[in-house]
Write a protein that holds these residues in place. Sequence first.
Motif, PDB file in Angstrom:
ATOM      1  N   LEU A 119       0.865  -1.178   0.000  1.00 30.73           N
ATOM      2  CA  LEU A 119       0.000   0.000   0.000  1.00 30.73           C
ATOM      3  C   LEU A 119       0.902   1.229   0.000  1.00 30.73           C
ATOM      4  O   LEU A 119       1.907   1.281   0.705  1.00 30.73           O
ATOM      5  CB  LEU A 119      -0.902   0.004   1.242  1.00 30.73           C
ATOM      6  N   ALA A 120       0.557   2.259  -0.789  1.00 33.23           N
ATOM      7  CA  ALA A 120       1.404   3.451  -0.874  1.00 33.23           C
ATOM      8  C   ALA A 120       0.545   4.700  -0.854  1.00 33.23           C
ATOM      9  O   ALA A 120      -0.618   4.697  -1.270  1.00 33.23           O
ATOM     10  CB  ALA A 120       2.232   3.404  -2.160  1.00 33.23           C
ATOM     11  N   GLY A 121       1.139   5.820  -0.364  1.00 31.12           N
ATOM     12  CA  GLY A 121       0.475   7.119  -0.365  1.00 31.12           C
ATOM     13  C   GLY A 121      -0.165   7.441   0.957  1.00 31.12           C
ATOM     14  O   GLY A 121      -0.222   6.612   1.873  1.00 31.12           O
ATOM     15  N   SER A 122      -0.668   8.687   1.072  1.00 33.31           N
ATOM     16  CA  SER A 122      -1.323   9.108   2.317  1.00 33.31           C
ATOM     17  C   SER A 122      -2.680   8.430   2.452  1.00 33.31           C
ATOM     18  O   SER A 122      -3.136   8.113   3.549  1.00 33.31           O
ATOM     19  CB  SER A 122      -1.475  10.626   2.353  1.00 33.31           C
ATOM     20  N   ASP A 123      -3.385   8.232   1.326  1.00 35.38           N
ATOM     21  CA  ASP A 123      -4.576   7.398   1.279  1.00 35.38           C
ATOM     22  C   ASP A 123      -4.094   6.068   0.751  1.00 35.38           C
ATOM     23  O   ASP A 123      -3.865   5.938  -0.453  1.00 35.38           O
ATOM     24  CB  ASP A 123      -5.587   7.988   0.287  1.00 35.38           C
ATOM     25  N   PRO A 124      -3.855   5.087   1.585  1.00 35.57           N
ATOM     26  CA  PRO A 124      -3.204   3.850   1.116  1.00 35.57           C
ATOM     27  C   PRO A 124      -3.906   3.229  -0.087  1.00 35.57           C
ATOM     28  O   PRO A 124      -5.059   2.819  -0.012  1.00 35.57           O
ATOM     29  CB  PRO A 124      -3.268   2.916   2.313  1.00 35.57           C
ATOM     30  N   ALA A 125      -3.126   3.249  -1.208  1.00 29.71           N
ATOM     31  CA  ALA A 125      -3.631   2.633  -2.435  1.00 29.71           C
ATOM     32  C   ALA A 125      -2.852   1.350  -2.667  1.00 29.71           C
ATOM     33  O   ALA A 125      -1.637   1.316  -2.495  1.00 29.71           O
ATOM     34  CB  ALA A 125      -3.435   3.590  -3.611  1.00 29.71           C
ATOM     35  N   PRO A 126      -3.551   0.296  -3.052  1.00 29.05           N
ATOM     36  CA  PRO A 126      -2.843  -0.970  -3.260  1.00 29.05           C
ATOM     37  C   PRO A 126      -2.001  -0.928  -4.546  1.00 29.05           C
ATOM     38  O   PRO A 126      -2.443  -0.472  -5.596  1.00 29.05           O
ATOM     39  CB  PRO A 126      -3.968  -2.002  -3.360  1.00 29.05           C
ATOM     40  N   ILE A 127      -0.744  -1.369  -4.442  1.00 31.30           N
ATOM     41  CA  ILE A 127       0.170  -1.462  -5.585  1.00 31.30           C
ATOM     42  C   ILE A 127       0.467  -2.946  -5.776  1.00 31.30           C
ATOM     43  O   ILE A 127       0.928  -3.614  -4.838  1.00 31.30           O
ATOM     44  CB  ILE A 127       1.485  -0.699  -5.320  1.00 31.30           C
ATOM     45  N   PRO A 128       0.208  -3.481  -6.973  1.00 30.29           N
ATOM     46  CA  PRO A 128       0.500  -4.900  -7.184  1.00 30.29           C
ATOM     47  C   PRO A 128       2.007  -5.137  -7.217  1.00 30.29           C
ATOM     48  O   PRO A 128       2.806  -4.223  -7.429  1.00 30.29           O
ATOM     49  CB  PRO A 128      -0.139  -5.198  -8.535  1.00 30.29           C
ATOM     50  N   GLY A 129       2.416  -6.350  -7.031  1.00 24.61           N
ATOM     51  CA  GLY A 129       3.832  -6.704  -7.083  1.00 24.61           C
ATOM     52  C   GLY A 129       4.382  -6.573  -8.509  1.00 24.61           C
ATOM     53  O   GLY A 129       3.667  -6.786  -9.486  1.00 24.61           O
ATOM     54  N   TYR A 130       5.633  -6.189  -8.637  1.00 24.08           N
ATOM     55  CA  TYR A 130       6.254  -6.052  -9.968  1.00 24.08           C
ATOM     56  C   TYR A 130       7.766  -6.274  -9.857  1.00 24.08           C
ATOM     57  O   TYR A 130       8.341  -6.260  -8.775  1.00 24.08           O
ATOM     58  CB  TYR A 130       5.958  -4.676 -10.576  1.00 24.08           C
ATOM     59  N   THR A 131       8.377  -6.467 -11.010  1.00 19.01           N
ATOM     60  CA  THR A 131       9.827  -6.666 -11.091  1.00 19.01           C
ATOM     61  C   THR A 131      10.435  -5.446 -11.770  1.00 19.01           C
ATOM     62  O   THR A 131       9.887  -4.934 -12.741  1.00 19.01           O
ATOM     63  CB  THR A 131      10.161  -7.925 -11.915  1.00 19.01           C
ATOM     64  N   THR A 132      11.564  -4.974 -11.253  1.00 17.36           N
ATOM     65  CA  THR A 132      12.257  -3.836 -11.849  1.00 17.36           C
ATOM     66  C   THR A 132      13.744  -4.144 -11.992  1.00 17.36           C
ATOM     67  O   THR A 132      14.273  -5.015 -11.299  1.00 17.36           O
ATOM     68  CB  THR A 132      12.038  -2.557 -11.016  1.00 17.36           C
ATOM     69  N   VAL A 133      14.386  -3.436 -12.910  1.00 22.78           N
ATOM     70  CA  VAL A 133      15.815  -3.609 -13.153  1.00 22.78           C
ATOM     71  C   VAL A 133      16.483  -2.258 -12.971  1.00 22.78           C
ATOM     72  O   VAL A 133      15.995  -1.246 -13.474  1.00 22.78           O
ATOM     73  CB  VAL A 133      16.081  -4.125 -14.599  1.00 22.78           C
ATOM     74  N   PHE A 134      17.603  -2.232 -12.240  1.00 22.18           N
ATOM     75  CA  PHE A 134      18.366  -0.989 -12.093  1.00 22.18           C
ATOM     76  C   PHE A 134      19.855  -1.331 -12.023  1.00 22.18           C
ATOM     77  O   PHE A 134      20.238  -2.437 -11.659  1.00 22.18           O
ATOM     78  CB  PHE A 134      17.899  -0.192 -10.871  1.00 22.18           C
ATOM     79  N   PRO A 135      20.705  -0.372 -12.391  1.00 23.91           N
ATOM     80  CA  PRO A 135      22.146  -0.649 -12.380  1.00 23.91           C
ATOM     81  C   PRO A 135      22.692  -0.666 -10.956  1.00 23.91           C
ATOM     82  O   PRO A 135      22.142  -0.025 -10.059  1.00 23.91           O
ATOM     83  CB  PRO A 135      22.747   0.510 -13.182  1.00 23.91           C
ATOM     84  N   LEU A 136      23.772  -1.410 -10.756  1.00 28.81           N
ATOM     85  CA  LEU A 136      24.389  -1.510  -9.441  1.00 28.81           C
ATOM     86  C   LEU A 136      24.948  -0.153  -9.008  1.00 28.81           C
ATOM     87  O   LEU A 136      24.745   0.268  -7.884  1.00 28.81           O
ATOM     88  CB  LEU A 136      25.505  -2.558  -9.465  1.00 28.81           C
ATOM     89  N   TYR A 137      25.650   0.524  -9.904  1.00 28.69           N
ATOM     90  CA  TYR A 137      26.227   1.832  -9.577  1.00 28.69           C
ATOM     91  C   TYR A 137      25.357   2.934 -10.163  1.00 28.69           C
ATOM     92  O   TYR A 137      24.814   2.805 -11.253  1.00 28.69           O
ATOM     93  CB  TYR A 137      27.656   1.954 -10.139  1.00 28.69           C
ATOM     94  N   GLN A 138      25.260   4.045  -9.455  1.00 27.52           N
ATOM     95  CA  GLN A 138      24.413   5.150  -9.888  1.00 27.52           C
ATOM     96  C   GLN A 138      24.966   5.814 -11.147  1.00 27.52           C
ATOM     97  O   GLN A 138      24.222   6.161 -12.045  1.00 27.52           O
ATOM     98  CB  GLN A 138      24.314   6.180  -8.766  1.00 27.52           C
ATOM     99  N   ARG A 139      26.299   5.979 -11.222  1.00 23.61           N
ATOM    100  CA  ARG A 139      26.927   6.625 -12.367  1.00 23.61           C
ATOM    101  C   ARG A 139      27.706   5.620 -13.196  1.00 23.61           C
ATOM    102  O   ARG A 139      28.119   4.585 -12.698  1.00 23.61           O
ATOM    103  CB  ARG A 139      27.910   7.693 -11.899  1.00 23.61           C
ATOM    104  N   VAL A 140      27.937   5.974 -14.446  1.00 22.80           N
ATOM    105  CA  VAL A 140      28.775   5.143 -15.301  1.00 22.80           C
ATOM    106  C   VAL A 140      30.223   5.385 -14.899  1.00 22.80           C
ATOM    107  O   VAL A 140      30.668   6.530 -14.793  1.00 22.80           O
ATOM    108  CB  VAL A 140      28.567   5.515 -16.796  1.00 22.80           C
TER     109      VAL A 140
END
Length: 142
Positions: A109-130
């Motif tokens: 649940l997210a937000g000030s009025d809790p809204a349900p967010i379904p589960g998901y998969t995301t990809v991000f790099p290990l380091y913030q900068r190249v």
Amino acid sequence: MFRLRLTNHGLKLGAYLAIALLASACSTNKDELLPHGDRTMMDVWDQGSSGSSSSSSRQLLDARQDLRRPLETRETDNTMFTRTAQNEIYSQFKRLPNPDLVMYVFPHLAGSDPAPIPGYTTVFPLYQRVQYAMPGERTEAY
């Protein structure tokens, strides 16, 4: 006992005299230093290029032939030092590996009025900068 009394005027006069003596000692005559004859620069050039004797002319031509470069270009010698579009893209500063991390976000649940967010998969790099390697630094796996 003898006393020498110098005034400010006497010191200035002595300094001017010393400078005048030094300047006159360094002066010289241009014609004495760089004597020139009746020949012009064109005469000197013509004599040097055509040569007064055939042996000196032959030596000059041989020396010029040794200094001449071949007309064909050897790409192997200059490719590492020539700037091309490909060189600029694949520059000497190699990119360091930045592995992708895969993360699963559970349903929440997210937000000030809790809204349900379904589960998901995301990809991000290990380091913030190249990150880039220094020239000559090893970039392959150890």
